[in-house]
Design a protein around this motif. Structure first.
Motif, PDB file in Angstrom:
ATOM      1  N   HIS A  31       0.777  -1.147   0.076  1.00 27.65           N
ATOM      2  CA  HIS A  31       0.163  -0.026  -0.043  1.00 27.65           C
ATOM      3  C   HIS A  31       1.027   1.243  -0.052  1.00 27.65           C
ATOM      4  O   HIS A  31       2.085   1.074   0.198  1.00 27.65           O
ATOM      5  CB  HIS A  31      -1.129   0.024   1.258  1.00 27.65           C
ATOM      6  CG  HIS A  31      -0.386   0.095   2.408  1.00 27.65           C
ATOM      7  ND1 HIS A  31       0.406   1.004   3.043  1.00 27.65           N
ATOM      8  CD2 HIS A  31      -0.404  -1.114   3.563  1.00 27.65           C
ATOM      9  CE1 HIS A  31       0.616   0.700   4.328  1.00 27.65           C
ATOM     10  NE2 HIS A  31       0.342  -0.522   4.468  1.00 27.65           N
ATOM     11  N   GLY A  32       0.141   2.321   0.009  1.00 26.47           N
ATOM     12  CA  GLY A  32       1.008   3.531  -0.250  1.00 26.47           C
ATOM     13  C   GLY A  32       2.325   3.844   0.443  1.00 26.47           C
ATOM     14  O   GLY A  32       3.289   4.310   0.014  1.00 26.47           O
ATOM     15  N   TYR A  33       2.116   3.673   1.906  1.00 29.96           N
ATOM     16  CA  TYR A  33       3.070   3.986   2.882  1.00 29.96           C
ATOM     17  C   TYR A  33       4.271   3.082   2.775  1.00 29.96           C
ATOM     18  O   TYR A  33       5.483   3.398   2.761  1.00 29.96           O
ATOM     19  CB  TYR A  33       2.579   3.972   4.308  1.00 29.96           C
ATOM     20  CG  TYR A  33       3.723   4.183   5.268  1.00 29.96           C
ATOM     21  CD1 TYR A  33       3.963   5.595   5.575  1.00 29.96           C
ATOM     22  CD2 TYR A  33       3.871   3.471   6.199  1.00 29.96           C
ATOM     23  CE1 TYR A  33       4.987   5.604   6.612  1.00 29.96           C
ATOM     24  CE2 TYR A  33       4.883   3.427   7.187  1.00 29.96           C
ATOM     25  CZ  TYR A  33       5.309   4.715   7.446  1.00 29.96           C
ATOM     26  OH  TYR A  33       6.294   4.872   8.329  1.00 29.96           O
ATOM     27  N   MET A  36       6.212   4.048  -0.071  1.00 32.12           N
ATOM     28  CA  MET A  36       6.957   5.182   0.057  1.00 32.12           C
ATOM     29  C   MET A  36       8.327   4.681   0.674  1.00 32.12           C
ATOM     30  O   MET A  36       9.286   5.152   0.510  1.00 32.12           O
ATOM     31  CB  MET A  36       5.987   6.265   0.842  1.00 32.12           C
ATOM     32  CG  MET A  36       6.888   7.422   1.100  1.00 32.12           C
ATOM     33  SD  MET A  36       7.638   7.735   2.512  1.00 32.12           S
ATOM     34  CE  MET A  36       6.547   7.622   3.656  1.00 32.12           C
ATOM     35  N   LYS A  37       8.166   3.907   1.807  1.00 31.17           N
ATOM     36  CA  LYS A  37       9.251   3.538   2.519  1.00 31.17           C
ATOM     37  C   LYS A  37      10.047   2.910   1.895  1.00 31.17           C
ATOM     38  O   LYS A  37      11.553   2.996   2.018  1.00 31.17           O
ATOM     39  CB  LYS A  37       8.977   2.991   3.941  1.00 31.17           C
ATOM     40  CG  LYS A  37       7.993   3.364   4.957  1.00 31.17           C
ATOM     41  CD  LYS A  37       8.713   4.753   5.679  1.00 31.17           C
ATOM     42  CE  LYS A  37       9.627   4.521   6.456  1.00 31.17           C
ATOM     43  NZ  LYS A  37      10.592   5.566   7.083  1.00 31.17           N
ATOM     44  N   TYR A  55       0.628   9.289  -5.050  1.00 29.36           N
ATOM     45  CA  TYR A  55      -0.761   8.855  -5.558  1.00 29.36           C
ATOM     46  C   TYR A  55      -0.979   9.688  -6.886  1.00 29.36           C
ATOM     47  O   TYR A  55      -1.626   8.783  -7.566  1.00 29.36           O
ATOM     48  CB  TYR A  55      -1.885   9.242  -4.554  1.00 29.36           C
ATOM     49  CG  TYR A  55      -1.841   8.185  -3.486  1.00 29.36           C
ATOM     50  CD1 TYR A  55      -2.405   6.772  -3.795  1.00 29.36           C
ATOM     51  CD2 TYR A  55      -1.251   8.113  -2.326  1.00 29.36           C
ATOM     52  CE1 TYR A  55      -2.575   5.731  -2.980  1.00 29.36           C
ATOM     53  CE2 TYR A  55      -1.367   7.270  -1.439  1.00 29.36           C
ATOM     54  CZ  TYR A  55      -2.009   5.887  -1.762  1.00 29.36           C
ATOM     55  OH  TYR A  55      -2.103   5.020  -0.781  1.00 29.36           O
ATOM     56  N   GLU A  69      -4.727  -2.332  -8.682  1.00 25.77           N
ATOM     57  CA  GLU A  69      -5.356  -2.515  -7.295  1.00 25.77           C
ATOM     58  C   GLU A  69      -5.550  -3.771  -7.094  1.00 25.77           C
ATOM     59  O   GLU A  69      -5.910  -4.704  -7.744  1.00 25.77           O
ATOM     60  CB  GLU A  69      -6.555  -1.595  -7.056  1.00 25.77           C
ATOM     61  CG  GLU A  69      -6.240  -0.326  -6.815  1.00 25.77           C
ATOM     62  CD  GLU A  69      -7.587   0.454  -6.777  1.00 25.77           C
ATOM     63  OE1 GLU A  69      -7.749   1.702  -7.340  1.00 25.77           O
ATOM     64  OE2 GLU A  69      -8.666  -0.257  -6.281  1.00 25.77           O
ATOM     65  N   ARG A  80      -9.691   0.791   4.925  1.00 26.59           N
ATOM     66  CA  ARG A  80      -9.725   0.259   3.503  1.00 26.59           C
ATOM     67  C   ARG A  80      -8.876   0.803   2.610  1.00 26.59           C
ATOM     68  O   ARG A  80      -8.842   1.651   1.904  1.00 26.59           O
ATOM     69  CB  ARG A  80     -11.035   0.664   2.975  1.00 26.59           C
ATOM     70  CG  ARG A  80     -12.285   0.056   3.678  1.00 26.59           C
ATOM     71  CD  ARG A  80     -13.624   0.870   3.422  1.00 26.59           C
ATOM     72  NE  ARG A  80     -13.591   2.088   3.518  1.00 26.59           N
ATOM     73  CZ  ARG A  80     -14.491   2.972   3.012  1.00 26.59           C
ATOM     74  NH1 ARG A  80     -15.574   2.484   2.155  1.00 26.59           N
ATOM     75  NH2 ARG A  80     -14.581   4.348   3.250  1.00 26.59           N
ATOM     76  N   ARG A  81      -7.544   0.093   2.958  1.00 22.76           N
ATOM     77  CA  ARG A  81      -6.191   0.318   2.177  1.00 22.76           C
ATOM     78  C   ARG A  81      -6.400  -0.414   0.853  1.00 22.76           C
ATOM     79  O   ARG A  81      -6.605  -1.422   0.800  1.00 22.76           O
ATOM     80  CB  ARG A  81      -4.958   0.073   3.102  1.00 22.76           C
ATOM     81  CG  ARG A  81      -4.791   1.144   4.135  1.00 22.76           C
ATOM     82  CD  ARG A  81      -3.616   0.340   4.963  1.00 22.76           C
ATOM     83  NE  ARG A  81      -3.249   1.218   6.161  1.00 22.76           N
ATOM     84  CZ  ARG A  81      -2.656   2.219   6.321  1.00 22.76           C
ATOM     85  NH1 ARG A  81      -2.072   2.834   5.216  1.00 22.76           N
ATOM     86  NH2 ARG A  81      -2.458   2.918   7.551  1.00 22.76           N
ATOM     87  N   LYS A  82      -5.868   0.393   0.055  1.00 25.68           N
ATOM     88  CA  LYS A  82      -5.747  -0.187  -1.436  1.00 25.68           C
ATOM     89  C   LYS A  82      -4.269  -0.603  -1.361  1.00 25.68           C
ATOM     90  O   LYS A  82      -3.126  -0.022  -1.188  1.00 25.68           O
ATOM     91  CB  LYS A  82      -5.949   0.664  -2.605  1.00 25.68           C
ATOM     92  CG  LYS A  82      -7.626   1.117  -2.605  1.00 25.68           C
ATOM     93  CD  LYS A  82      -7.718   2.208  -3.530  1.00 25.68           C
ATOM     94  CE  LYS A  82      -9.319   2.368  -3.629  1.00 25.68           C
ATOM     95  NZ  LYS A  82      -9.684   3.487  -4.450  1.00 25.68           N
TER      96      LYS A  82
END
Lengths: 125, 387
Positions: A31-33, A36-37, A55, A69, A80-82
């Protein structure tokens, strides 16, 4: 409406953020975070993506079908993480980019070998 | 993932920042961006024990850069038709804002109409409390409307020399309490600017094309008009402008009333997969009302110069009626003749995709069902009769 595709050819260099996102998703869906990490770690802190930038790039990559997705039901996670994962097209684009890097490195190595120490000194002057 | 840290203020601040993105983008990715922001916030707390100033600088910088990019992207994707529609709606919005600018005109015509400063302060206060205390909000809006009406009446009495006793009383009331309205016009200006976020969502819902860029333009317009109103002294010319102003408002209010009247007319919206609307319909009910469309087919045979024809109904498709009053029940499972207006529009297709039908300045949305490309119609049924 014909829209110019940004990652459509195998020989077109990818932008650093797209490259690192593809690389991070080549291991597993994230997922996004997490993306990013991973990007920050892999690029040794050179690429820092904020939520908006990340995003925005993900949106373009989805449009280009480089990633998709994925639904993931994590019962501990109430949000509700994508999650995103690479498509086959994304994998091939990443492979092409890595090959391009490898080819470029090979050419650079050969060029370096052909240059005599004297020439190197001349160039550095 | 653990997201147990409660940070409502930070969440709210980030949610506010998300409002800078285009609506479509925000709906698609806003929630995910908020999760990521929460993770970053938690990481910051875990690493440093506090949130430093630079954290917010980085977040705001990210929002400014990426939201600008997304707005630019949205503008590039707009068709000429959408741009034209946007401009058309902007005219309507401009008229609405002109109506709100009446206080500024009051200042322009008759300086020190500080009653509006109070009105604006009320509105600003309502925006602030509207989420938590709806009763106060309603009371405040009522007070504001009363103050607004009194001032309008005061202006009407002065401009048109109206002698109507009630109007004159209210005019006197305004004059009597005028010295007590000592709140500065600076407050008026700032609270007017605070009104903008309240107005924008209204137009976003109504037209779907109002952009933040337009909002910024209007903000600037507000500031210019309000500033001018403080600088210019009353004159005959300005009074003439005032009369034109009221004429414009009257036209606008009339137009608004016309739209409201139209909105309350019974309308039936439906989906039509077919080009030809002539034929026989049957009304069914399956949660929604459905009209089954039949093609009338005539089959003729000729035996020894005698022509014999039979008509048969061939089912060609269904159309749903989104809004249907109870009176339709009497037509259930019966053949009907429908007359009305049908406009064919290219639909989105696919399951659970939202489509919106525009009618005037309003739009109604619903989820589509079924695969493939649909043609849907804003269907104004004038009459339904039994065949």
């Amino acid at each position: 409406m014909s829209k110019k595709k940004m990652f459509s050819t195998n020989y077109e260099p990818l932008t650093p953020s797209v490259f690192y996102i593809l690389l991070s998703l080549s291991i597993k869906e994230k997922h996004g975070y997490e993306i990013m990490k991973e990007v920050q770690d892999t690029s040794k802190g050179k690429i820092k993506l904020g939520p908006g930038t990340l995003y925005g790039t993900i949106k373009r990559m989805l449009e280009e079908k480089l990633i998709i997705e994925v639904q993931k039901n994590n019962h501990e996670d109430l949000e509700r993480r994508k999650y995103y994962k690479l498509t086959k097209h994304g994998q091939s684009i990443l492979s092409s980019e890595l090959k391009r890097f490898a080819d470029a490195l090979e050419i650079a190595k050969q060029s370096t070998l052909n240059i005599s120490p004297l020439k190197l000194i001349t160039y550095s002057v | 993932m653990q997201n147990k840290i409660i940070m409502p203020s930070a969440d709210k601040a980030y949610l506010w920042l998300l409002s800078f993105y285009p609506e479509k983008y925000r709906k698609e990715y806003g929630e995910q961006m908020l999760y990521m922001f929460k993770d970053l916030y938690r990481e910051q707390i875990e690493l440093y024990g506090t949130i430093n100033f630079m954290f917010w600088v980085t977040i705001v910088k990210d929002v400014i850069i990426s939201s600008s990019a997304q707005h630019f992207e949205t503008m590039k994707q707009k068709s000429l038709q959408e741009i034209a529609l946007s401009l058309g709606n902007s005219v309507l919005i401009a008229l609405f804002i002109l109506l709100l600018l009446t206080p500024a005109i009051a200042d322009l015509l008759y300086t020190s109409s500080q009653i509006f400063a109070l009105l604006n302060m009320n509105l600003a206060l309502f925006i602030w409390i509207m989420n938590n205390m709806p009763q106060i909000l309603i009371a405040g809006i009522v007070i504001s409307i009363i103050l607004y009406l009194i001032t309008i009446i005061h202006l009407l009495v002065v401009l048109f020399k109206i002698k109507q006793p009630l109007f004159v009383k209210l005019h006197n009331l305004y004059i009597r309490f005028k010295p007590y309205f000592v709140i500065s016009n600076i407050l008026s200006l700032s609270s007017f600017m605070m009104l903008i976020p309240l107005i924008i969502p209204f137009f976003v819902n109504v037209s779907g094309v109002f952009t933040q860029e337009t909002g910024i333009l209007f903000k600037s317009f507000f500031v210019i008009i309000l500033t001018l109103s403080q600088m210019v002294k009353p004159s005959k010319l300005l009074q003439s402008i005032g009369l034109i102003w009221f004429a414009l408002i009257a036209i606008f209010v009339g137009y608004l009333l016309f739209i409201i009247y139209q909105e309350f007319q019974p309308q039936y919206y439906g989906t039509f997969p077919l080009d030809d609307i002539k034929g026989v319909y049957k009304l069914n009910y399956d949660g929604d009302y459905w009209i089954t469309y039949y093609d009338v087919k005539e089959q003729c045979t000729q035996i020894n110069s005698i022509k014999q024809c039979n008509t048969s109904l061939i089912k060609k498709g269904n159309t749903s009626i989104v809004e249907a009053p109870g009176e339709l029940d009497k037509y259930l499972d019966k053949s009907i003749i429908v007359t009305g207006e049908f406009v064919k529009i290219h639909g989105p297709g696919g399951d659970n995709k939202q489509f919106c039908i525009k009618s005037g300045i309003t739009s109604k949305c619903r989820k589509s069902t079924g695969h493939g490309i649909w043609y849907f119609s804003p269907l104004k049924i004038k009459s339904i009769k039994l065949k």
